[in-house]
Design a protein around this motif. Structure first.
Motif, PDB file in Angstrom:
ATOM      1  N   LEU A  18      -4.832  11.373   6.383  1.00 47.80           N
ATOM      2  CA  LEU A  18      -3.935  12.256   7.388  1.00 47.80           C
ATOM      3  C   LEU A  18      -4.266  11.574   8.832  1.00 47.80           C
ATOM      4  O   LEU A  18      -3.292  11.368   9.547  1.00 47.80           O
ATOM      5  CB  LEU A  18      -4.010  13.483   7.461  1.00 47.80           C
ATOM      6  N   GLU A  19      -5.499  11.455   8.965  1.00 48.43           N
ATOM      7  CA  GLU A  19      -5.835  11.231  10.532  1.00 48.43           C
ATOM      8  C   GLU A  19      -5.855   9.650  10.759  1.00 48.43           C
ATOM      9  O   GLU A  19      -5.690   9.249  11.802  1.00 48.43           O
ATOM     10  CB  GLU A  19      -7.433  11.349  10.753  1.00 48.43           C
ATOM     11  N   ASP A  20      -5.528   8.980   9.541  1.00 44.82           N
ATOM     12  CA  ASP A  20      -5.276   7.374   9.775  1.00 44.82           C
ATOM     13  C   ASP A  20      -3.875   6.985   9.677  1.00 44.82           C
ATOM     14  O   ASP A  20      -3.409   6.124   9.984  1.00 44.82           O
ATOM     15  CB  ASP A  20      -6.042   6.593   8.986  1.00 44.82           C
ATOM     16  N   MET A  21      -3.173   8.153   9.227  1.00 42.67           N
ATOM     17  CA  MET A  21      -1.674   7.697   8.876  1.00 42.67           C
ATOM     18  C   MET A  21      -0.749   7.029  10.113  1.00 42.67           C
ATOM     19  O   MET A  21      -1.085   7.879  11.423  1.00 42.67           O
ATOM     20  CB  MET A  21      -0.870   8.813   8.124  1.00 42.67           C
ATOM     21  N   PRO A  22      -0.174   6.193  10.156  1.00 40.75           N
ATOM     22  CA  PRO A  22       0.608   5.577  11.255  1.00 40.75           C
ATOM     23  C   PRO A  22       1.812   6.741  11.576  1.00 40.75           C
ATOM     24  O   PRO A  22       2.318   7.061  10.877  1.00 40.75           O
ATOM     25  CB  PRO A  22       1.474   4.489  10.846  1.00 40.75           C
ATOM     26  N   ASP A  75       5.347   1.083  13.222  1.00 38.79           N
ATOM     27  CA  ASP A  75       4.047   1.052  12.481  1.00 38.79           C
ATOM     28  C   ASP A  75       3.962   1.562  11.000  1.00 38.79           C
ATOM     29  O   ASP A  75       3.341   0.773  10.002  1.00 38.79           O
ATOM     30  CB  ASP A  75       3.198   1.907  13.199  1.00 38.79           C
ATOM     31  N   ARG A  76       4.988   2.494  10.454  1.00 36.16           N
ATOM     32  CA  ARG A  76       4.820   3.142   9.047  1.00 36.16           C
ATOM     33  C   ARG A  76       5.380   1.708   8.374  1.00 36.16           C
ATOM     34  O   ARG A  76       5.216   1.425   7.330  1.00 36.16           O
ATOM     35  CB  ARG A  76       5.824   4.173   9.094  1.00 36.16           C
ATOM     36  N   LEU A  77       6.585   1.216   8.729  1.00 38.29           N
ATOM     37  CA  LEU A  77       7.350  -0.007   8.065  1.00 38.29           C
ATOM     38  C   LEU A  77       6.093  -1.077   7.754  1.00 38.29           C
ATOM     39  O   LEU A  77       5.852  -1.712   6.620  1.00 38.29           O
ATOM     40  CB  LEU A  77       8.477  -0.732   8.712  1.00 38.29           C
ATOM     41  N   ARG A  78       5.562  -1.404   8.947  1.00 36.94           N
ATOM     42  CA  ARG A  78       4.598  -2.479   8.607  1.00 36.94           C
ATOM     43  C   ARG A  78       3.422  -2.309   7.887  1.00 36.94           C
ATOM     44  O   ARG A  78       2.783  -3.074   7.066  1.00 36.94           O
ATOM     45  CB  ARG A  78       3.864  -2.902  10.150  1.00 36.94           C
ATOM     46  N   SER A  79       3.013  -1.055   7.734  1.00 40.22           N
ATOM     47  CA  SER A  79       1.918  -0.389   6.841  1.00 40.22           C
ATOM     48  C   SER A  79       2.076  -0.702   5.576  1.00 40.22           C
ATOM     49  O   SER A  79       1.208  -0.614   4.649  1.00 40.22           O
ATOM     50  CB  SER A  79       1.296   0.902   7.487  1.00 40.22           C
ATOM     51  N   LEU A  80       3.354  -0.251   5.257  1.00 38.90           N
ATOM     52  CA  LEU A  80       4.016  -0.419   3.555  1.00 38.90           C
ATOM     53  C   LEU A  80       3.873  -1.907   3.307  1.00 38.90           C
ATOM     54  O   LEU A  80       3.600  -2.129   2.033  1.00 38.90           O
ATOM     55  CB  LEU A  80       5.160  -0.034   3.448  1.00 38.90           C
ATOM     56  N   VAL A  81       3.917  -2.830   4.036  1.00 37.95           N
ATOM     57  CA  VAL A  81       4.179  -4.442   3.475  1.00 37.95           C
ATOM     58  C   VAL A  81       2.807  -5.198   3.993  1.00 37.95           C
ATOM     59  O   VAL A  81       2.859  -6.405   3.716  1.00 37.95           O
ATOM     60  CB  VAL A  81       5.325  -4.871   3.765  1.00 37.95           C
ATOM     61  N   ARG A  89       0.856  -1.131  -0.007  1.00 33.54           N
ATOM     62  CA  ARG A  89       0.037  -0.016   0.013  1.00 33.54           C
ATOM     63  C   ARG A  89       0.973   1.091   0.023  1.00 33.54           C
ATOM     64  O   ARG A  89       1.768   1.525   0.839  1.00 33.54           O
ATOM     65  CB  ARG A  89      -0.922   0.133   1.630  1.00 33.54           C
ATOM     66  N   GLY A  90       0.731   2.123  -1.016  1.00 33.90           N
ATOM     67  CA  GLY A  90       1.493   3.446  -1.178  1.00 33.90           C
ATOM     68  C   GLY A  90       1.256   4.151   0.093  1.00 33.90           C
ATOM     69  O   GLY A  90       0.021   4.325   0.606  1.00 33.90           O
ATOM     70  N   PRO A  91       2.079   5.013   0.528  1.00 33.25           N
ATOM     71  CA  PRO A  91       2.040   5.979   1.559  1.00 33.25           C
ATOM     72  C   PRO A  91       0.833   7.091   1.607  1.00 33.25           C
ATOM     73  O   PRO A  91       0.444   7.588   2.384  1.00 33.25           O
ATOM     74  CB  PRO A  91       3.559   6.425   1.799  1.00 33.25           C
ATOM     75  N   SER A  92       0.781   7.409  -0.063  1.00 33.36           N
ATOM     76  CA  SER A  92      -0.028   8.561  -0.219  1.00 33.36           C
ATOM     77  C   SER A  92      -1.447   8.039  -0.197  1.00 33.36           C
ATOM     78  O   SER A  92      -2.481   8.935  -0.354  1.00 33.36           O
ATOM     79  CB  SER A  92       0.295   8.982  -1.602  1.00 33.36           C
TER      80      SER A  92
END
Length: 426
Positions: A210-214, A219-225, A203-206
């Protein structure tokens, strides 16, 4: 006029040769994609990858859960790491700053014309670097210093290697020393298909609101993959198989003790069959021991760090590996040692081997830098655990207990390492 059919034996032999050629081409494709997941059409292995496209897609999806897209404009194997905490991977010579510049350059190219100059790319990156989120974290980039221009050129070379940019004219090196003159510029074609494949995220970062962004880094790493996992027992087994296959294809070795209870149980029961499938497809050799499993490549192509190899750092790494392997076997001594002890060991090695090393490595105090380089290489090869100045040799280092070193003349390039047949202690 009738044509006499081939004898049955000759026909069978031709069929076997064709099957062997197909398997060889398939293995070439697997190996090439593992080393170059983003593959441009100019890659010498790309024709083989295209011919074996369907089989390669099925194999990577089944064994590792990695999607593979193959088009006329290039191929992208979406490799996702099994271990997000492993910091031993990455682009050579890259630090956090260069990764930020790489992301900024890709963002600029996404909005650029089909052609762009190095100067224009740099100017637009400078504009994007003034974004408040970056400046609030102390990031700053201009084209005024040679160091900044060198970082930008390093990013451009990465994009050239991955086929995102194609050089039309000009030279990057002269740009480092003087970017003000028009003749010290470079012109590139932008390959948008390759650019779109740079990010291997699920899932792309974009796509995050904004309110749901880790917020937290992990958490950001996990959200990417993070990937969808099917419910049920079969889904759980597939997830375990994919996790282990990814590690076996990416890591030098898997130690059984490093796995959690569920993964360890699956690994112990399935590692033989799994290793057989991976080795057959990728042309590897499985070494199974009680401590774990390694898939080795006799050609040395499927590795970022070769060992043994030529050069001062490579020789020093082999000496340190042998030293630590002997400590692991010595029941009278603790296998754990320190950074300072390794530096002292290399200082002592100068008397015997220094004439074969480059001059700078023989200077007083150079042993500390050499020790850092060798320990970093051994850590990346998972031959040692290295933390807070403490070094603990791991089981796989036993294969480098080579005994008395034989010094060969400098003109001889053959390396005689005498390594044991076993990768692990038996």
């Amino acid at each position: 006029m009738s044509v006499r059919p081939l004898p049955r034996q000759d026909s069978q032999r031709i069929g076997e040769l064709q099957k062997a050629q197909q398997q060889d081409e398939f293995s070439r494709g697997v190996r090439a994609l593992l080393m170059r997941p983003l593959m441009a059409p100019g890659n010498e292995d790309f024709p083989a990858v295209r011919r074996q496209a369907e089989r390669l897609r099925d194999w990577f999806a089944r064994e590792a859960g990695w999607p593979l897209h193959i088009e006329r404009e290039g191929a992208r194997l979406f490799k996702r790491p099994a271990n997000l905490t492993d910091d031993t991977r990455g682009l050579p010579t890259y630090d956090k700053r260069r990764y930020v510049l790489l992301c900024l350059a890709c963002a600029v190219l996404e909005r650029a014309d089909p052609q762009i100059t190095l100067q224009l790319l740099g100017e637009r990156v400078v504009q994007w670097a003034t974004e408040a989120t970056l400046t609030s974290r102390g990031f700053e980039f201009t084209l005024r210093s040679a160091a900044d221009r060198r970082d930008l050129v390093a990013v451009c070379k990465t994009l050239l290697e991955h086929g995102v940019l194609q050089r039309v004219a000009g030279d990057e090196e002269s740009f480092i020393h003087d970017h003000s003159a028009a003749q010290h510029d470079a012109l590139y074609d932008v390959q948008r298909r390759m650019l779109a494949g740079m990010l291997a995220a699920v899932r792309g970062p974009s796509t995050w609101r904004l309110e749901d962004m880790p917020v937290d880094f992990e958490d950001r790493l996990r959200s990417l993959v993070i990937e969808h996992a099917a419910d049920g027992e079969q889904g759980r087994r597939d997830a375990l198989r994919h996790h282990l296959a990814r590690r076996l294809l990416d890591d030098p070795v898997i130690y059984t003790a490093s796995l959690d209870a569920d993964t360890q149980a699956y690994f112990v029961n399935q590692r033989g069959a799994m290793a057989g499938r991976l080795c057959e497809a990728a042309g590897l050799i499985a070494e199974q021991r009680a401590e774990g499993l390694a898939l080795t490549d006799e050609s040395g192509q499927l590795t970022d760090i070769s060992m043994p190899a030529e050069g001062t750092e490579a020789h020093a790494t082999l000496l340190v590996a042998e030293h630590l392997a002997q400590r692991l076997h010595d029941a009278q001594a603790s296998p754990v040692t320190t950074d300072d002890a390794i530096a002292a060991f290399l200082r002592g090695a100068v008397d015997r081997y220094g004439r074969y090393w480059r001059k700078s490595a023989r200077e007083p105090g150079a042993e500390k830098e050499l020790a850092n380089i060798t320990l970093d290489r051994l850590h990346k090869l998972q031959l040692i655990a290295h933390q807070n100045g403490q070094i603990r040799p791991l089981a796989a280092i036993a294969r480098f207990a080579i005994g008395e070193t034989q010094i060969r003349p400098p003109s001889t390039h053959a390396v005689q390492n005498g390594a044991a047949d076993s990768f692990f202690d038996t």
